[in-house]
Design a protein around this motif. Structure first.
Motif, PDB file in Angstrom:
ATOM      1  N   PHE A   1      14.190  23.836 -19.498  1.00  0.00           N
ATOM      2  CA  PHE A   1      13.299  23.318 -18.468  1.00  0.00           C
ATOM      3  C   PHE A   1      14.079  22.860 -17.236  1.00  0.00           C
ATOM      4  O   PHE A   1      13.622  23.013 -16.096  1.00  0.00           O
ATOM      5  N   ALA A   2      15.283  22.335 -17.448  1.00  0.00           N
ATOM      6  CA  ALA A   2      16.123  21.940 -16.308  1.00  0.00           C
ATOM      7  C   ALA A   2      16.469  23.169 -15.466  1.00  0.00           C
ATOM      8  O   ALA A   2      16.425  23.132 -14.232  1.00  0.00           O
ATOM      9  N   ALA A   3      16.803  24.273 -16.141  1.00  0.00           N
ATOM     10  CA  ALA A   3      17.141  25.505 -15.419  1.00  0.00           C
ATOM     11  C   ALA A   3      15.941  25.987 -14.601  1.00  0.00           C
ATOM     12  O   ALA A   3      16.086  26.408 -13.447  1.00  0.00           O
ATOM     13  N   LEU A   4      14.747  25.899 -15.203  1.00  0.00           N
ATOM     14  CA  LEU A   4      13.539  26.330 -14.482  1.00  0.00           C
ATOM     15  C   LEU A   4      13.266  25.432 -13.286  1.00  0.00           C
ATOM     16  O   LEU A   4      12.810  25.889 -12.231  1.00  0.00           O
ATOM     17  N   THR A   5      13.524  24.133 -13.445  1.00  0.00           N
ATOM     18  CA  THR A   5      13.287  23.206 -12.343  1.00  0.00           C
ATOM     19  C   THR A   5      14.259  23.481 -11.200  1.00  0.00           C
ATOM     20  O   THR A   5      13.872  23.499 -10.031  1.00  0.00           O
TER      21      THR A   5
ATOM     22  N   GLY B   1      15.246  26.953  -5.866  1.00  0.00           N
ATOM     23  CA  GLY B   1      16.164  27.979  -5.376  1.00  0.00           C
ATOM     24  C   GLY B   1      17.606  27.801  -5.802  1.00  0.00           C
ATOM     25  O   GLY B   1      18.502  28.430  -5.237  1.00  0.00           O
ATOM     26  N   ILE B   2      17.866  26.937  -6.782  1.00  0.00           N
ATOM     27  CA  ILE B   2      19.248  26.703  -7.219  1.00  0.00           C
ATOM     28  C   ILE B   2      19.540  27.504  -8.487  1.00  0.00           C
ATOM     29  O   ILE B   2      18.807  27.426  -9.471  1.00  0.00           O
TER      30      ILE B   2
ATOM     31  N   LEU C   1      19.106  16.967  -7.913  1.00  0.00           N
ATOM     32  CA  LEU C   1      20.328  17.753  -7.804  1.00  0.00           C
ATOM     33  C   LEU C   1      20.138  18.903  -6.813  1.00  0.00           C
ATOM     34  O   LEU C   1      21.035  19.214  -6.023  1.00  0.00           O
ATOM     35  N   ALA C   2      18.971  19.521  -6.836  1.00  0.00           N
ATOM     36  CA  ALA C   2      18.706  20.623  -5.902  1.00  0.00           C
ATOM     37  C   ALA C   2      18.831  20.124  -4.461  1.00  0.00           C
ATOM     38  O   ALA C   2      19.420  20.791  -3.611  1.00  0.00           O
ATOM     39  N   ARG C   3      18.318  18.931  -4.188  1.00  0.00           N
ATOM     40  CA  ARG C   3      18.418  18.396  -2.817  1.00  0.00           C
ATOM     41  C   ARG C   3      19.873  18.154  -2.434  1.00  0.00           C
ATOM     42  O   ARG C   3      20.296  18.452  -1.314  1.00  0.00           O
ATOM     43  N   VAL C   4      20.640  17.590  -3.367  1.00  0.00           N
ATOM     44  CA  VAL C   4      22.046  17.307  -3.075  1.00  0.00           C
ATOM     45  C   VAL C   4      22.799  18.615  -2.841  1.00  0.00           C
ATOM     46  O   VAL C   4      23.573  18.741  -1.893  1.00  0.00           O
ATOM     47  N   LEU C   5      22.546  19.610  -3.689  1.00  0.00           N
ATOM     48  CA  LEU C   5      23.263  20.883  -3.563  1.00  0.00           C
ATOM     49  C   LEU C   5      22.883  21.631  -2.290  1.00  0.00           C
ATOM     50  O   LEU C   5      23.676  22.383  -1.742  1.00  0.00           O
ATOM     51  N   LYS C   6      21.657  21.410  -1.803  1.00  0.00           N
ATOM     52  CA  LYS C   6      21.262  22.066  -0.556  1.00  0.00           C
ATOM     53  C   LYS C   6      21.693  21.279   0.667  1.00  0.00           C
ATOM     54  O   LYS C   6      21.401  21.675   1.795  1.00  0.00           O
ATOM     55  N   GLY C   7      22.319  20.111   0.438  1.00  0.00           N
ATOM     56  CA  GLY C   7      22.747  19.287   1.562  1.00  0.00           C
ATOM     57  C   GLY C   7      21.611  18.525   2.214  1.00  0.00           C
ATOM     58  O   GLY C   7      21.751  18.028   3.335  1.00  0.00           O
TER      59      GLY C   7
END
Ligand SMILES: Cc1cc2nc3c(=O)[nH]c(=O)nc-3n(C[C@H](O)[C@H](O)[C@H](O)COP(=O)(O)OP(=O)(O)OC[C@H]3O[C@@H](n4cnc5c(N)ncnc54)[C@H](O)[C@@H]3O)c2cc1C
Lengths: 62, 555
Positions: free
Chosen positions: B46-50, B55-56, B345-351
């Motif tokens: 589920f983490a991978a799907l999230t 888009g990560i 995490l997605a927000r952090v990775l996208k800056g």
């Protein structure tokens, strides 16, 4: 007025913890003292007598 | 465990897949990834799907060659269905699972309590659904396999982890050999016996409860609705407790406290399982044939890590916490962890956010665990009283409940609403609020027409809900500024709601949220309310949202 469930639950938990602190022989005396204190405060003999009856229901193991 | 003569994964109703390790040349050629997820149980998948939802890309490692064995966690709660929907994976769950709202509790064969879980037609989903964990994993896997952003590596054991300048390096062992894989972040979803947890030198802390439960699944043509049954001191298990749940494919979960006088080893022998289950089925008046599918044993624990984050490693699911099953929160809370860690995490990775956004992960999700502990501890004390005092009180309550309805309430399993976040900084709590819903709580749902709900209007990222536009130019400025903080921002205005659902729809929404015209709400990507303002004051909103979710100016 009857105690609400949240308060009743506090009583349940305090009693459980108190019973655990007492030795088996102390437990009976403690519960009887508590009953007398509550009966006095309730101030209604016939209700106390009805409760003494109700509390005896379903004690036997099936 | 399965009956003698059956293979380890030979089920009456489910075909386990057989995965193989990835191609050697491929893993050697791809040395790094943004996010590595260790463990492809339900929480890791589920983490991978999230992450994919935002888009990560991620790489998912699991040391097995198939799904987890057995039905395990079978109760999926409303908030998890909502989360599955956000990840685009809910449809097969809706088709397969049995929804339910009711439970019945029996003492010495007599019903002492019938409870309904909180539900109304404002809700899109029922409070609870029963579905076997194999199906949960299968449906998540179908979505994972269909995602171009997720690479799953089965038969791949993570055997080492070390910090590097830019993240973490994992050592992996698969059937073709060893290799290393670098990642910016690691999500440790490797379950209750988490190897990552021990490699990082961390330990779960908390309590173990006495009392062991056997869980046995049988297949039978039993006609009883999807109602949770709890039996105390029944003829078939004197002084002990039994739980019965209906599952899809004619499977019934018989969950019983180990009888006195049986050792753990004896209790899980096939003969004893058949004896005990047979006795219980006769006790509930089932006369027909039944087949034994699978069984296991467990005890109740309340264990958690002190901190769910260790540098670039985030612990999600059972690796971070083990909760008693009576609150049905093991899997549900794990899915909550995965979504919480995933969008941040997605927000952090996208800056889009500073790394400090990750600081809010542990306070929020550990808070949710501690909340479960409190309620589950009460349930566990009732289901398997740990001492004489708790036993006497439990028996007194059950005995009274035979004549007094009020006493039945002690037997309610307290399956609670999602936890309200306060700590961590990802909720704008230091403000006057604009309605009866508090920032940090899950946004309540509301039915707006025959088949539309408030939740259907929310966007993939943050959603701004503006309940009366006083200054259209101001709103445009606000939207423009917030789009800089989240390009996926969805903006819904009361005008749009009125146009689609009429004035009645809008006023139902105000009533449900306790808001006044003019209120502005910001909803997080996980459906929690981030902030609520009594009026739409653009500069105030932007300033607060920037502090909580944005980036510090870089000069
Ligand atoms: C026998 C049993 C019965 C249960 N019954 C219930 C129940 O009735 N109700 C309930 O609510 N919950 C129950 N649970 C708990 C529930 O199954 C878990 O809460 C849930 O599976 C947690 O999901 P997870 O993804 O965090 O961990 P898991 O499902 O445990 O997944 C972890 C995954 O990580 C993999 N892994 C571990 N180490 C490594 C490594 N080093 N490298 C690569 N991969 C690794 C494992 O193979 C596994 O696939 C039960 C659990 C068990 C074991």
């Amino acid at each position: 007025m009857a105690l609400n469930f949240a308060d009743l639950e506090i009583v349940y938990e305090e009693l459980a913890r108190t019973l655990d602190r007492l030795s088996p022989s102390e437990r009976e005396v403690f519960l009887c003292k508590l009953s007398l204190l509550m009966a006095r405060d309730l101030g209604d003999l016939s209700r106390v007598q009805a409760m003494i009856q109700t509390a005896q229901n379903h004690l036997e193991k099936v | 465990m399965r009956p003698a003569g059956k293979g380890a994964h030979e089920s009456l109703y489910f075909t386990y897949p057989a995965f193989t390790a990835p191609d050697r040349a491929h893993v050697l050629a791809h040395e790094g990834c943004r996010v590595a997820i260790v463990g492809a149980g339900p929480v890791g998948m589920f983490a991978a799907l999230t992450l994919a939802r935002f888009g990560i890309a991620s790489v998912l490692f699991d040391n097995k060659d198939t799904f987890n064995d057995g039905s395990r966690a079978i109760c999926v709660q409303r908030s998890s269905f909502q989360a599955l929907e956000r990840a685009g994976a809910v449809q097969p769950f809706i088709e397969k699972a049995y929804g339910w709202t009711m439970g019945r509790t029996f003492y010495r064969g007599e019903q002492i309590l019938e409870f309904e879980m909180p539900h109304s037609d404002s809700e899109k989903y029922l409070p609870m659904y029963n579905i076997q964990q194999q199906f949960i994993e299968q449906y998540l896997w179908d979505a994972v396999a269909a995602s171009p952003l997720i690479e799953a590596r089965w038969c791949s054991e993570v055997t080492g982890i070390e910090d590097t300048e830019s993240g973490v390096r994992l050592s992996v062992q698969d059937s073709n050999g060893r290799y290393q894989c670098a990642a910016e972040w690691v999500l440790a979803a490797d379950g209750a016996r988490s190897a990552i947890r021990s490699m990082r030198g961390l330990r779960l802390k908390g309590d173990n409860f006495p009392g062991r439960y056997v869980i046995a699944d049988v297949q039978m043509d039993h006609t009883y609705p999807t109602i949770r049954r709890a039996l105390f001191d029944s003829k078939s298990n004197p002084d002990k407790t039994i739980l019965i749940h209906r599952q899809p494919d004619k499977i019934w979960r018989i969950d019983y406290q180990m009888p006195d006088g049986q050792s753990e080893e004896e209790a899980i022998s096939e003969d004893n399982i058949r004896d005990n289950v047979g006795r219980i089925l006769r006790d509930i008046d089932y006369q027909g044939a039944w087949e034994l599918e699978w069984w296991s044993i467990y005890s109740a624990n309340t264990l958690a890590l002190d901190d769910y984050r260790d540098g670039r490693v985030l612990f999600i699911g059972d690796s971070a916490h083990i909760v008693p099953i009576f609150g049905v929160r093991g899997l549900n809370n794990g899915l909550g962890d995965a979504e919480n860690a995933g969008w941040k995490l997605a927000r952090v990775l996208k800056g889009l956010s500073d790394e400090r956004l990750m600081d809010s992960y542990s306070p929020e999700r550990r808070g949710a665990t501690l909340d479960v502990f409190e309620n589950a501890t009460k349930s566990a004390r009732f289901m398997t009283p740990p001492t004489k005092g708790w036993t006497v009180m439990r028996d007194a309550a059950l005995s009274l409940a035979l004549d007094h309805e009020w006493a039945g309430a002690f037997a309610n399993p307290r399956q609670m609403e999602p936890f309200t976040y306060t700590d961590g900084g990802a909720v704008l709590s230091h403000m006057e609020t604009a309605g009866s819903v508090k920032p940090g709580a899950v946004l309540p749902n509301e039915r707006l027409s025959e088949d539309s709900y408030l939740s259907d209007l929310l966007g993939n990222g943050f959603t701004l809900l503006v309940l009366e536009v006083i200054d259209p130019a101001g709103l445009d400025d606000l939207k423009a500024s917030l789009l800089g903080l989240d390009p996926e921002l969805e903006c819904i205005t009361s005008g749009q709601i009125r146009a689609r659902f009429g004035a009645a729809g809008l006023s139902r929404l105000h009533e449900r949220l306790g808001t006044q015209p003019g209120a502005t709400l910001l909803i997080r990507p996980d459906g929690y309310l981030a902030g609520a303002w009594p009026t739409c004051v653009a500069d105030v909103i932007v300033a607060q949202v920037t502090v909580a979710f944005g980036r510090k100016e870089t000069h």
